[in-house]
Design an enzyme around this catalytic site. Structure first.
Site, PDB file in Angstrom:
ATOM      1  N   ASP A  31     -12.341  71.722 -29.223  1.00 31.62           N
ATOM      2  CA  ASP A  31     -11.129  72.682 -29.304  1.00 31.62           C
ATOM      3  C   ASP A  31     -10.066  71.758 -30.098  1.00 31.62           C
ATOM      4  O   ASP A  31      -9.928  70.743 -30.147  1.00 31.62           O
ATOM      5  CB  ASP A  31     -10.537  72.999 -28.010  1.00 31.62           C
ATOM      6  CG  ASP A  31      -9.591  74.067 -28.182  1.00 31.62           C
ATOM      7  OD1 ASP A  31      -9.644  74.722 -29.139  1.00 31.62           O
ATOM      8  OD2 ASP A  31      -8.888  74.351 -27.317  1.00 31.62           O
ATOM      9  N   ARG A  35      -5.394  73.608 -35.106  1.00 29.01           N
ATOM     10  CA  ARG A  35      -4.122  72.520 -35.002  1.00 29.01           C
ATOM     11  C   ARG A  35      -4.427  71.577 -35.966  1.00 29.01           C
ATOM     12  O   ARG A  35      -3.544  70.894 -36.645  1.00 29.01           O
ATOM     13  CB  ARG A  35      -3.972  71.991 -33.596  1.00 29.01           C
ATOM     14  CG  ARG A  35      -3.306  73.038 -32.841  1.00 29.01           C
ATOM     15  CD  ARG A  35      -3.248  72.839 -31.387  1.00 29.01           C
ATOM     16  NE  ARG A  35      -4.542  73.431 -30.708  1.00 29.01           N
ATOM     17  CZ  ARG A  35      -5.036  73.309 -29.642  1.00 29.01           C
ATOM     18  NH1 ARG A  35      -4.257  72.672 -28.615  1.00 29.01           N
ATOM     19  NH2 ARG A  35      -6.211  73.756 -29.161  1.00 29.01           N
ATOM     20  N   HIS A  48     -12.404  73.579 -39.252  1.00 30.90           N
ATOM     21  CA  HIS A  48     -13.642  74.059 -38.697  1.00 30.90           C
ATOM     22  C   HIS A  48     -14.609  73.301 -39.160  1.00 30.90           C
ATOM     23  O   HIS A  48     -15.498  72.632 -38.842  1.00 30.90           O
ATOM     24  CB  HIS A  48     -14.176  75.318 -38.620  1.00 30.90           C
ATOM     25  CG  HIS A  48     -13.468  76.313 -37.868  1.00 30.90           C
ATOM     26  ND1 HIS A  48     -12.884  76.131 -36.491  1.00 30.90           N
ATOM     27  CD2 HIS A  48     -12.488  77.710 -38.132  1.00 30.90           C
ATOM     28  CE1 HIS A  48     -12.145  76.938 -35.963  1.00 30.90           C
ATOM     29  NE2 HIS A  48     -12.027  78.088 -36.802  1.00 30.90           N
ATOM     30  N   LEU A 142     -33.042  63.972 -27.053  1.00 32.60           N
ATOM     31  CA  LEU A 142     -31.755  64.810 -26.413  1.00 32.60           C
ATOM     32  C   LEU A 142     -32.234  66.077 -26.771  1.00 32.60           C
ATOM     33  O   LEU A 142     -32.624  66.687 -27.716  1.00 32.60           O
ATOM     34  CB  LEU A 142     -30.600  64.392 -27.522  1.00 32.60           C
ATOM     35  CG  LEU A 142     -29.452  65.037 -27.073  1.00 32.60           C
ATOM     36  CD1 LEU A 142     -28.876  64.668 -25.768  1.00 32.60           C
ATOM     37  CD2 LEU A 142     -28.375  64.628 -28.310  1.00 32.60           C
ATOM     38  N   ARG A 197     -13.101  68.056 -22.799  1.00 33.46           N
ATOM     39  CA  ARG A 197     -12.356  69.028 -23.483  1.00 33.46           C
ATOM     40  C   ARG A 197     -11.413  68.265 -24.602  1.00 33.46           C
ATOM     41  O   ARG A 197     -10.700  67.387 -24.011  1.00 33.46           O
ATOM     42  CB  ARG A 197     -11.712  70.229 -22.790  1.00 33.46           C
ATOM     43  CG  ARG A 197     -10.802  71.335 -23.689  1.00 33.46           C
ATOM     44  CD  ARG A 197     -10.605  72.603 -22.880  1.00 33.46           C
ATOM     45  NE  ARG A 197     -10.070  73.534 -24.127  1.00 33.46           N
ATOM     46  CZ  ARG A 197     -10.185  74.783 -23.790  1.00 33.46           C
ATOM     47  NH1 ARG A 197     -10.513  75.323 -22.903  1.00 33.46           N
ATOM     48  NH2 ARG A 197      -9.594  75.485 -24.617  1.00 33.46           N
ATOM     49  N   ARG A 203      -7.964  74.109 -19.408  1.00 29.08           N
ATOM     50  CA  ARG A 203      -8.647  75.079 -18.982  1.00 29.08           C
ATOM     51  C   ARG A 203     -10.001  75.317 -19.620  1.00 29.08           C
ATOM     52  O   ARG A 203     -10.533  74.495 -20.371  1.00 29.08           O
ATOM     53  CB  ARG A 203      -7.794  76.468 -19.309  1.00 29.08           C
ATOM     54  CG  ARG A 203      -7.861  76.657 -20.855  1.00 29.08           C
ATOM     55  CD  ARG A 203      -7.066  77.934 -21.352  1.00 29.08           C
ATOM     56  NE  ARG A 203      -6.779  77.937 -22.624  1.00 29.08           N
ATOM     57  CZ  ARG A 203      -5.618  77.527 -23.300  1.00 29.08           C
ATOM     58  NH1 ARG A 203      -4.623  77.192 -22.355  1.00 29.08           N
ATOM     59  NH2 ARG A 203      -5.381  77.660 -24.387  1.00 29.08           N
ATOM     60  N   SER A 205     -11.563  77.999 -20.113  1.00 24.68           N
ATOM     61  CA  SER A 205     -11.982  79.261 -21.318  1.00 24.68           C
ATOM     62  C   SER A 205     -13.490  79.887 -21.160  1.00 24.68           C
ATOM     63  O   SER A 205     -14.170  79.987 -22.058  1.00 24.68           O
ATOM     64  CB  SER A 205     -11.780  78.707 -22.717  1.00 24.68           C
ATOM     65  OG  SER A 205     -10.395  78.060 -22.831  1.00 24.68           O
TER      66      SER A 205
HETATM   67  C1  IPE Z   1     -12.947  77.596 -26.414  1.00 24.96           C
HETATM   68  O1  IPE Z   1     -11.803  77.153 -27.324  1.00 24.96           O
HETATM   69  C2  IPE Z   1     -14.013  78.155 -27.082  1.00 24.96           C
HETATM   70  C3  IPE Z   1     -14.701  77.114 -27.939  1.00 24.96           C
HETATM   71  C4  IPE Z   1     -14.385  76.024 -27.993  1.00 24.96           C
HETATM   72  C5  IPE Z   1     -15.917  77.834 -28.727  1.00 24.96           C
HETATM   73  P1  IPE Z   1     -10.664  78.792 -27.525  1.00 24.96           P
HETATM   74  O2  IPE Z   1      -9.715  77.985 -28.544  1.00 24.96           O
HETATM   75  O3  IPE Z   1     -11.395  80.021 -27.793  1.00 24.96           O
HETATM   76  O4  IPE Z   1      -9.904  78.890 -26.119  1.00 24.96           O
HETATM   77  P2  IPE Z   1      -8.722  79.166 -25.768  1.00 24.96           P
HETATM   78  O5  IPE Z   1      -8.365  80.585 -26.596  1.00 24.96           O
HETATM   79  O6  IPE Z   1      -7.452  78.276 -26.186  1.00 24.96           O
HETATM   80  O7  IPE Z   1      -8.621  79.339 -24.169  1.00 24.96           O
HETATM   81  C1  IPE Z   2     -12.185  75.214 -31.609  1.00 24.81           C
HETATM   82  O1  IPE Z   2     -10.932  75.145 -32.543  1.00 24.81           O
HETATM   83  C2  IPE Z   2     -13.345  75.874 -32.490  1.00 24.81           C
HETATM   84  C3  IPE Z   2     -13.522  77.250 -32.267  1.00 24.81           C
HETATM   85  C4  IPE Z   2     -12.996  77.949 -31.066  1.00 24.81           C
HETATM   86  C5  IPE Z   2     -14.491  78.026 -32.788  1.00 24.81           C
HETATM   87  P1  IPE Z   2      -9.976  76.407 -32.572  1.00 24.81           P
HETATM   88  O2  IPE Z   2     -10.186  77.100 -33.798  1.00 24.81           O
HETATM   89  O3  IPE Z   2      -9.657  76.933 -31.098  1.00 24.81           O
HETATM   90  O4  IPE Z   2      -8.515  75.425 -32.789  1.00 24.81           O
HETATM   91  P2  IPE Z   2      -7.064  75.809 -32.123  1.00 24.81           P
HETATM   92  O5  IPE Z   2      -7.169  75.623 -30.622  1.00 24.81           O
HETATM   93  O6  IPE Z   2      -6.510  76.913 -32.827  1.00 24.81           O
HETATM   94  O7  IPE Z   2      -6.240  74.510 -32.525  1.00 24.81           O
HETATM   95 MG    MG Z   3      -8.765  76.571 -29.425  1.00 23.98          MG
END
Ligand code: IPE
Ligand code: IPE
Ligand code: MG
Length: 252
Positions: A31, A35, A48, A142, A197, A203, A205
């Site tokens: 995650d 940001r 990404h 792995l 995480r 959380r 998620s």
């Molecule tokens: C969780 O991240 C899903 C993945 C890492 C694929 P999100 O960014 O979607 O989760 P929330 O919305 O902050 O809970």
């Molecule tokens: C995690 O990063 C990647 C996916 C959920 C695919 P985010 O895209 O959720 O990044 P933030 O949480 O908005 O920073």
């Molecule tokens: Mg996120």
């Protein structure tokens, strides 16, 4: 003078790890890509893209240690709520990753697996996944599992449906914890010992709700694109200091 709390480097964390007590399965909620990009005034997709480097770091760290299972949460069932362009680019990045990485996966003796509602993914993504799974299936190191279009509640619903269908055709079926586990997408994978995480969110998620019942959770403020092997080694070092009691009284 060196700061007292200065972080150790990669090899110092690695040296602290007891290779006889490794977590058998590490699961990661990757995650913070958005940001990371925002901090740099870049579009979310740049985050990404940068996140792929971190995927390589996590995979290599697990392969180096000899951790048997690594599961990465790459796309949740809820992530379809994001703008169409972002979802499309995520799918494109996944296909690029699979194409570029196949050689490296084979080189490192890594096999690929997937969990989630894979049948709902776009056909070209499914095709690339199937090809990579097929071409790495003989590897004995792995096991890398990608959670794609994954949601833990959807997984439980699918398991219940499968159990009901079985009961209908067999007349009777015993439902206990092991029967439920056997009908989850993760039937062939042990429960995660360590759940990481990134980006500081506390959380789950909708990730591995059943399987993480007794996982040790390790959260870092580091955003996913900045995650390196050092972070994984540090998570394992901390994991090895935890006392897992499973509701009992532990050692003392
Ligand atoms: C969780 O991240 C899903 C993945 C890492 C694929 P999100 O960014 O979607 O989760 P929330 O919305 O902050 O809970
Ligand atoms: C995690 O990063 C990647 C996916 C959920 C695919 P985010 O895209 O959720 O990044 P933030 O949480 O908005 O920073
Ligand atoms: Mg996120």
């Amino acid at each position: 003078m060196a700061a007292v709390n200065a972080e150790l480097d990669e090899s110092s964390y690695l040296a602290q790890i007891d290779l006889d007590r490794l977590p058998c399965h590490i699961a990661v909620i990757m995650d913070g890509n958005g940001r990371w990009a925002k901090k740099r005034r870049l579009p979310r997709i740049a985050g990404h893209r940068a996140g792929i480097r971190a995927v390589r770091q996590a995979v290599e760290a697990c392969a180096r240690l000899g951790v048997p299972y690594l599961t990465l949460y790459a796309f949740s069932v809820e992530n379809w709520k994001r703008p169409h362009a972002e979802v499309e680019l995520l799918m494109k990045l996944l296909r690029e990753y699979l194409k570029k990485e196949i050689g490296e996966l084979n080189e490192q003796n890594i096999s690929l697996g997937v969990i989630g509602r894979i049948s709902e993914l776009p056909a070209p993504v499914r095709r690339d996944l199937e090809r990579t799974i097929e071409e790495t299936k003989g590897n004995t190191g792995l096991r890398l599992t990608l959670a794609l279009n994954y949601g833990s509640r959807a997984e439980v619903v699918d398991a219940v449906r499968a159990l009901v269908a079985q009961a209908r055709s067999n007349g009777e079926i015993e439902i206990d914890e092991s029967a439920v586990s056997r009908h989850l997408y993760t039937a062939a994978i042990p429960d995660p010992d360590l759940l990481i995480r990134t980006s500081g969110e506390m959380r789950l998620s909708n990730f591995l709700l059943w399987q993480a019942a007794y996982s040790e959770i390790w959260v870092t403020e580091t955003l996913w694109p900045d995650f390196t092997q050092k972070h994984l080694f540090r998570a394992v070092t901390d994991f090895q200091k935890r006392e897992r009691r499973y509701g009992g009284l532990g050692l003392e």
